[in-house]
Design an enzyme around this catalytic site. Sequence first.
Site, PDB file in Angstrom:
ATOM      1  CG  HIS A 111       7.689  47.231  33.205  1.00  0.00           C
ATOM      2  ND1 HIS A 111       7.732  47.954  34.370  1.00  0.00           N
ATOM      3  CD2 HIS A 111       8.868  46.559  33.135  1.00  0.00           C
ATOM      4  CE1 HIS A 111       8.878  47.747  34.989  1.00  0.00           C
ATOM      5  NE2 HIS A 111       9.586  46.903  34.266  1.00  0.00           N
ATOM      6  CE1 TYR A 168      14.540  54.727  36.952  1.00  0.00           C
ATOM      7  CE2 TYR A 168      16.640  55.372  35.973  1.00  0.00           C
ATOM      8  CZ  TYR A 168      15.814  55.258  37.078  1.00  0.00           C
ATOM      9  OH  TYR A 168      16.264  55.699  38.307  1.00  0.00           O
ATOM     10  NE  ARG A 237      18.183  64.360  37.567  1.00  0.00           N
ATOM     11  CZ  ARG A 237      17.322  63.540  38.149  1.00  0.00           C
ATOM     12  NH1 ARG A 237      16.028  63.817  38.146  1.00  0.00           N
ATOM     13  NH2 ARG A 237      17.748  62.426  38.733  1.00  0.00           N
ATOM     14  CD  GLU A 306      13.223  61.889  39.580  1.00  0.00           C
ATOM     15  OE1 GLU A 306      14.259  62.594  39.574  1.00  0.00           O
ATOM     16  OE2 GLU A 306      13.226  60.689  39.897  1.00  0.00           O
ATOM     17  NE  ARG A 353      17.505  51.192  36.598  1.00  0.00           N
ATOM     18  CZ  ARG A 353      16.544  51.031  35.701  1.00  0.00           C
ATOM     19  NH1 ARG A 353      15.280  51.193  36.048  1.00  0.00           N
ATOM     20  NH2 ARG A 353      16.826  50.697  34.454  1.00  0.00           N
ATOM     21  CE  LYS A 376      12.697  50.528  42.157  1.00  0.00           C
ATOM     22  NZ  LYS A 376      13.710  50.179  41.127  1.00  0.00           N
TER      23      LYS A 376
END
Length: 429
Positions: A111, A168, A237, A306, A353, A376
């Site tokens: 993105h 996200y 979750r 996940e 994050r 990352k």
Amino acid sequence: MCQLEGTKCSFLLCLGMSIIACSFIYLKTKTPTEQKYPQLKSCRPFSSECKPFLPEMEKGVEQYQRDCQVGNFILNSSLHCSSLIDDLHFITRPLSRKEEEYPLAFIVTIHKELELFVRMLRAIYMPQNIYCIHVDAKAPMEYKMAVQRLVGCFKNMFLSTRSEKVTYAGFSRLQADLNCMKDLIKFKQSWRKVVNLCGQDFPVKSNLELVQYMQSKQWRDRNMTPGVKQPVSMRHRTQLQHQEITGSHVAPKRPRVRKSPPPHNLQIYFGTAYYVLTRDFVDFVLKSRIAHDLLEWSKDTFSPDEHYFVTLNHIKEAPGSHIDGGWEGEIRAIKWRDQEGMTHNGCKGNYVRDICVYGIEDLPWIINKNSMFANKFDSNTFPEALDCLEQWHRNKVLNQATVPIEPSWLLATQSNSRSNSYFNRRAKV
């Protein structure tokens, strides 16, 4: 009359001299001058901290990237594909028979950060593989057009036919991968296993090493979905209904509503969003009633990417399932903040994050860990880390090749490059 003639002659003489002078200036400014890569201000030399990983760096000799602003190549719409592929140093032939006979598929969701995407793409690119690129529907039009221009230069690469506005931790992130899976199953070229990537990943293993790892005794016929039975701390979750605020965030519904139990009495697992899946398993995901029902049930959960694939990989009906699997599978090297002092020695870049954006001092840990990929990277915040890892990776790829090396495949040059330099020797192999 004579005076008039003299004035006329003087005017014509001045006019002629002016035309000659203007022509000279025009030709001088329009004539291109050859420019060596090290002279380009935007081409920085590799950091001295790269020396332990780049043994070919001779003492006192600086190495420079051959391309300094890869995004500019793509934004230049006048470039032909052949020039673009050469100038960006994409490898254009399979480097070994083993790799050619075991084509991989890649799903890449992006993105932002065009330069980082291009550099990651050329690092993983091989002509026998297949690449599905999912560009976030929210991305700027100029970004989308640049990616489309690049993708259009390759027969084994395409944009996902359906683009999501990815949030996200939202269901849209999972849907983006599924969109590419549908396209990959229909693609005319065959592939053996699929790997998913995001725009801030970078490979650590070469393509040959990926193939060898996937063909190893442990993983030859299995899917790789690291994860365990859902811990108590993660059950909220999937026990509470969540709402995706498109393009923003995911939050529990208010008032809080408990979800029904998972379909087919499935045991929910928790793992990473990264995977390596067999083609048969992908076919199962797209056609199985169990997979379809779990997908529908997962639409109002938090970060379903996940739990979705790792849960399906723990049922007997799934091809290549790994029922007794845990966290096995070296897919990603990631430094999580809460694992500092246990699995790693701290982030030398900075946390975003709770995930480390790598600095150059993180490279020894990344290379020694030898996972498939690392996450990352940020080419703006810590460019030296990416520069060094990219060159280290390309050197390894070319050193493992069983075919002659094309000069355009080399990523770097030296400030006093001679015929006996490392780079020229590799190009003549």
